[in-house]
Design a protein around this motif. Sequence first.
Motif, PDB file in Angstrom:
ATOM      1  N   ARG A  74       0.826  -1.206   0.000  1.00 49.60           N
ATOM      2  CA  ARG A  74       0.000   0.000   0.000  1.00 49.60           C
ATOM      3  C   ARG A  74       0.861   1.257   0.000  1.00 49.60           C
ATOM      4  NH1 ARG A  74      -4.230  -0.291   4.760  1.00 49.60           N
ATOM      5  NH2 ARG A  74      -4.423   1.879   4.082  1.00 49.60           N
ATOM      6  N   ALA A  75       1.984   1.217   0.712  1.00 47.69           N
ATOM      7  CA  ALA A  75       2.864   2.388   0.760  1.00 47.69           C
ATOM      8  C   ALA A  75       3.465   2.689  -0.604  1.00 47.69           C
ATOM      9  CB  ALA A  75       3.974   2.153   1.787  1.00 47.69           C
ATOM     10  N   GLU A  76       3.779   1.656  -1.384  1.00 50.46           N
ATOM     11  CA  GLU A  76       4.381   1.883  -2.693  1.00 50.46           C
ATOM     12  C   GLU A  76       3.401   2.520  -3.676  1.00 50.46           C
ATOM     13  OE1 GLU A  76       7.537   1.654  -3.299  1.00 50.46           O
ATOM     14  OE2 GLU A  76       7.793   1.022  -1.215  1.00 50.46           O
ATOM     15  N   ARG A  77       2.121   2.385  -3.429  1.00 45.24           N
ATOM     16  CA  ARG A  77       1.130   2.972  -4.336  1.00 45.24           C
ATOM     17  C   ARG A  77       0.875   4.447  -4.045  1.00 45.24           C
ATOM     18  NH1 ARG A  77      -1.397  -2.202  -3.499  1.00 45.24           N
ATOM     19  NH2 ARG A  77      -2.770  -1.318  -1.884  1.00 45.24           N
ATOM     20  N   LEU A  78       1.464   4.960  -2.979  1.00 44.80           N
ATOM     21  CA  LEU A  78       1.271   6.366  -2.613  1.00 44.80           C
ATOM     22  C   LEU A  78       2.458   7.194  -3.091  1.00 44.80           C
ATOM     23  CD1 LEU A  78      -0.052   5.905   1.034  1.00 44.80           C
ATOM     24  CD2 LEU A  78      -1.386   6.552  -0.967  1.00 44.80           C
ATOM     25  N   PRO A  79       2.253   8.510  -3.309  1.00 44.03           N
ATOM     26  CA  PRO A  79       3.368   9.359  -3.775  1.00 44.03           C
ATOM     27  C   PRO A  79       4.410   9.551  -2.689  1.00 44.03           C
ATOM     28  CG  PRO A  79       1.442  10.698  -3.278  1.00 44.03           C
ATOM     29  CD  PRO A  79       0.991   9.264  -3.184  1.00 44.03           C
ATOM     30  N   GLY A  80       5.669   9.729  -3.112  1.00 46.65           N
ATOM     31  CA  GLY A  80       6.760  10.007  -2.193  1.00 46.65           C
ATOM     32  C   GLY A  80       7.056  11.489  -2.131  1.00 46.65           C
ATOM     33  N   TRP A  81       8.168  11.815  -1.444  1.00 46.95           N
ATOM     34  CA  TRP A  81       8.523  13.226  -1.293  1.00 46.95           C
ATOM     35  C   TRP A  81       8.946  13.863  -2.611  1.00 46.95           C
ATOM     36  CZ3 TRP A  81       6.892  15.612   2.724  1.00 46.95           C
ATOM     37  CH2 TRP A  81       6.743  14.931   3.935  1.00 46.95           C
ATOM     38  N   GLY A  82       9.430  13.055  -3.560  1.00 48.17           N
ATOM     39  CA  GLY A  82       9.847  13.619  -4.839  1.00 48.17           C
ATOM     40  C   GLY A  82       8.737  13.742  -5.862  1.00 48.17           C
TER      41      GLY A  82
END
Length: 401
Positions: A74-82
Motif C-alpha cells: 500500500r505504501a508503494e502505491r502512494l506518492p513520495g517526497w519527490g
Amino acid sequence: MTPFWLELEPGAWLAAFVGLAVLLGSLVGVVRQRRRRAAEALRRRVLEQLLLAARRGLPLARALDVLGDELAARAERLPGWGDLTSMSWPFGAFERQGLRAQARAAHDLAADLAEGGLGCLSRAPGGAFPAPLPDLLAGAERQGTLLATLEEVVRLDDDALRLRGHVRGRLLYPAWVLGVMLLVLTFHELVIWDKFVELSAAMGARLDPVADTIALADRLVLARRVLLVAAPLALLGLWLAGSALVTGRGALLRRVVPGLGGVARAVARARALRLLLAHLRAGAPLPDAVAALDRQGLLPAGGGAAARARAVEGHGIRAALAASGVCGRDLLEPLPDGGPHAVEALAAVADRADRAARARIDLVARATLPFALALLGALAAVSYLAPHLLIHAYTRSVAIW
C-alpha cells in the motif's frame, strides 16, 4: 519613551499568556497526537490481524508477516517526497512514510513472535501495546483463551479510542477555538484600547454634554478589567481539564479544577471494569485479575489489597469490586456475586460505566463551554462597544447632527 507593552494591564498579559499557551500547547499536542495515532493505528491493525488469524486457526507470526507485506504494498502505491506532481502530495508522502514504518514494525513483531509468545508486543515501537495488554495476551495464549481475549481487547481498545475522541471533541477542540478568539481579542486590546484611552483623554473637555455616556464607558472599562482575568482563567481550566483526561496525567489538576476529579474517576472506573473483564475472559483467576488492576493504578488507595483479600477468601466479582471501592452500589446492584453468568453481567456493568463516563464529560462541557464562550463574548462586546460609545459621544458634542 516607555514601550507600550510595559504599560499593559495585568489582565491583558494574562489573556495573551493563556491564549499563547493554549495555541502552543495545541501545536505540541498535534505533534504528540500524530505519534499517538501512528501507535494506535499499528495496534489496531495488529489486533485485527491477530483476531482474524485466531478465528481461522492460522499461525500468528505468518499473519503478521502478511500484514507487513500488505502495508508495504500500500505504501508503494502512494506518492513520495519527490512526486511533486501528485495531487495528494504532501499528504500522501506522510501516509507513505507512516505505512512503511508500520510495515517494518509488523515484520519485526512477526519475527519476535516466531521466537517467543505474544509478550513480544511490549517491544512494539511507540509503545503501541502498553501494559498490561502484552501480558494479558500472552497469558491468554497459554490458557488457550486467545480468541475470547482478543475480542475483548479489541472492544477495550475501541472504547478507549471513542472515549478519548469524545474528550477531544467536547473539550479540547472548543478550547482551541476559544483560545484563538482570545488571541484576537488580546490583539485588539494591544492595538485599539490604548488609542481609545488616548482619544478619551484628549477629548475630555468636549464630552461634558454627554457625561452619562462617559460614565457608561467608565463602567465598561471596569467590566473589561474583570473579564480580562475571568475569561482566560475559565479557558485555561477547560484546556487543562481536557488535556489531563486525554493524557491520563495531572493528579494536581484533578484536585484543583472543579469537576475534573469526578470525570477522571468515572473514566478510570470504566477502564478498570473493561480490564477486569478482559482478564477474566482470558482465564485469569479473580485475585490475579484484581492485582493487575491495582498495578495499573486503576483502584483507589488500599482498595486493591482489600479486593484481592476478598477474592482469595473465595468471594465473587461483586464482593471484590465492593471492597475495592471503585464502584458504587448503583453499578454493583445488578451484578451477581458468583455463578456462570457473572462475567456476562460484568460486561453489562462495564457498558453502564462507560456511558456514565461519557455523561460526566458531557456535563463538564455543558457547564464550562457556554460559560467560557459567554465571558469571551462579553469581553468582545465591551472591547468594541466602548470606542463606539466614545465616537458617538464626540459626534453629539460637536453638534454635527
